[in-house]
Motif scaffolding. Structure first.
Motif, mmCIF file in Angstrom:
data_model
loop_
_atom_site.group_PDB
_atom_site.id
_atom_site.type_symbol
_atom_site.label_atom_id
_atom_site.label_comp_id
_atom_site.label_asym_id
_atom_site.label_seq_id
_atom_site.Cartn_x
_atom_site.Cartn_y
_atom_site.Cartn_z
ATOM 1 N N GLY A 5 2.724 58.955 -7.851
ATOM 2 C CA GLY A 5 2.346 57.946 -8.832
ATOM 3 C C GLY A 5 1.582 58.486 -10.028
ATOM 4 O O GLY A 5 1.379 57.764 -11.005
ATOM 5 N N ALA A 6 1.144 59.740 -9.980
ATOM 6 C CA ALA A 6 0.386 60.298 -11.104
ATOM 7 C C ALA A 6 1.234 60.309 -12.374
ATOM 8 O O ALA A 6 0.737 60.012 -13.466
ATOM 9 N N VAL A 63 -3.133 55.227 -6.984
ATOM 10 C CA VAL A 63 -3.487 54.085 -6.136
ATOM 11 C C VAL A 63 -2.340 53.082 -6.107
ATOM 12 O O VAL A 63 -1.979 52.567 -5.040
ATOM 13 N N CYS A 64 -1.740 52.818 -7.259
ATOM 14 C CA CYS A 64 -0.621 51.880 -7.309
ATOM 15 C C CYS A 64 0.514 52.341 -6.405
ATOM 16 O O CYS A 64 1.057 51.548 -5.617
ATOM 17 N N ILE A 66 -4.701 46.308 -6.957
ATOM 18 C CA ILE A 66 -5.671 47.216 -6.327
ATOM 19 C C ILE A 66 -5.916 48.432 -7.223
ATOM 20 O O ILE A 66 -7.051 48.904 -7.355
ATOM 21 N N ALA A 67 -4.873 48.901 -7.884
ATOM 22 C CA ALA A 67 -5.024 50.032 -8.804
ATOM 23 C C ALA A 67 -5.888 49.661 -10.006
ATOM 24 O O ALA A 67 -6.643 50.501 -10.509
ATOM 25 N N THR A 68 -5.803 48.422 -10.457
ATOM 26 C CA THR A 68 -6.649 47.961 -11.567
ATOM 27 C C THR A 68 -8.115 48.008 -11.156
ATOM 28 O O THR A 68 -8.974 48.435 -11.942
ATOM 29 N N LEU A 81 3.182 44.633 -7.550
ATOM 30 C CA LEU A 81 2.154 43.712 -8.022
ATOM 31 C C LEU A 81 0.866 43.900 -7.215
ATOM 32 O O LEU A 81 -0.221 44.014 -7.795
ATOM 33 N N VAL A 82 0.996 43.961 -5.902
ATOM 34 C CA VAL A 82 -0.175 44.185 -5.048
ATOM 35 C C VAL A 82 -0.786 45.550 -5.379
ATOM 36 O O VAL A 82 -2.004 45.680 -5.541
#
Length: 160
Positions: free
Chosen positions: A102-103, A148-149, A28-30, A23-24
């Motif tokens: 994460g890509a 980023v996520c 931040i990824a958003t 969730l965090v």
């Protein structure tokens, strides 16, 4: 070579930690995806963003109002956070989903949303109707979201 998935010793605790870390990471990824879209916007011909279309379907007026913009932003941030939380849970259960930092997750999320769910729900054009620039931008900015996520999720998860 296949990875061995070790069993969770306390599934509820680990899944909750995974969800929180994701969730965090998703929030931040958003923010990172939004910044990337300012540099490489997906819709350059005035097409509405999917959250704007959904806001209208939920009864918000077509005209720009502060309330409508708040609903659109709420949809955007809520989706990003929930996608991150779901990813965090999946990372707990199947660590292989974190491949390519994460890509892979970002590309999978783009495929599920922009090539599947959003067109099916009438929130965006079908993949065949989307311009090449839109597809490339969505791919690139979703890779940013995924990387980023994962980066944030892994740091937060270690801290928990």
């Amino acid at each position: 070579m296949t990875k061995t998935v070790k069993p969770l010793t306390n599934p509820t605790k680990n899944l909750l930690k995974g969800a929180l870390a994701g969730l965090v990471g998703g929030l931040i990824a958003t923010a990172a995806k939004s910044a990337a879209e300012k540099l490489y916007p997906p819709r350059t011909h005035g097409e509405p963003e999917p959250p704007a279309v959904l806001a209208e379907k939920l009864g918000q007026p077509r005209l720009e109002t502060p309330g409508k913009k708040a609903v659109e932003e709420g949809i955007h941030w809520t989706f990003g956070a929930l996608a991150g939380a779901a990813y965090g849970i999946m990372a707990e259960l199947y660590p292989a989903v974190t491949a390519k930092n994460g890509a892979t997750f970002g590309i999978a999320l783009m495929s599920v949303t922009h090539e599947g769910a959003l067109p099916a729900l009438g929130l965006s054009a079908s993949p065949e109707e989307q311009e090449g620039r839109e597809k490339r931008s969505e791919m690139a900015t979703h890779v940013v979201y995924g990387v980023v996520c994962e980066t944030v999720r892994s740091v937060v998860r270690k801290a928990l």
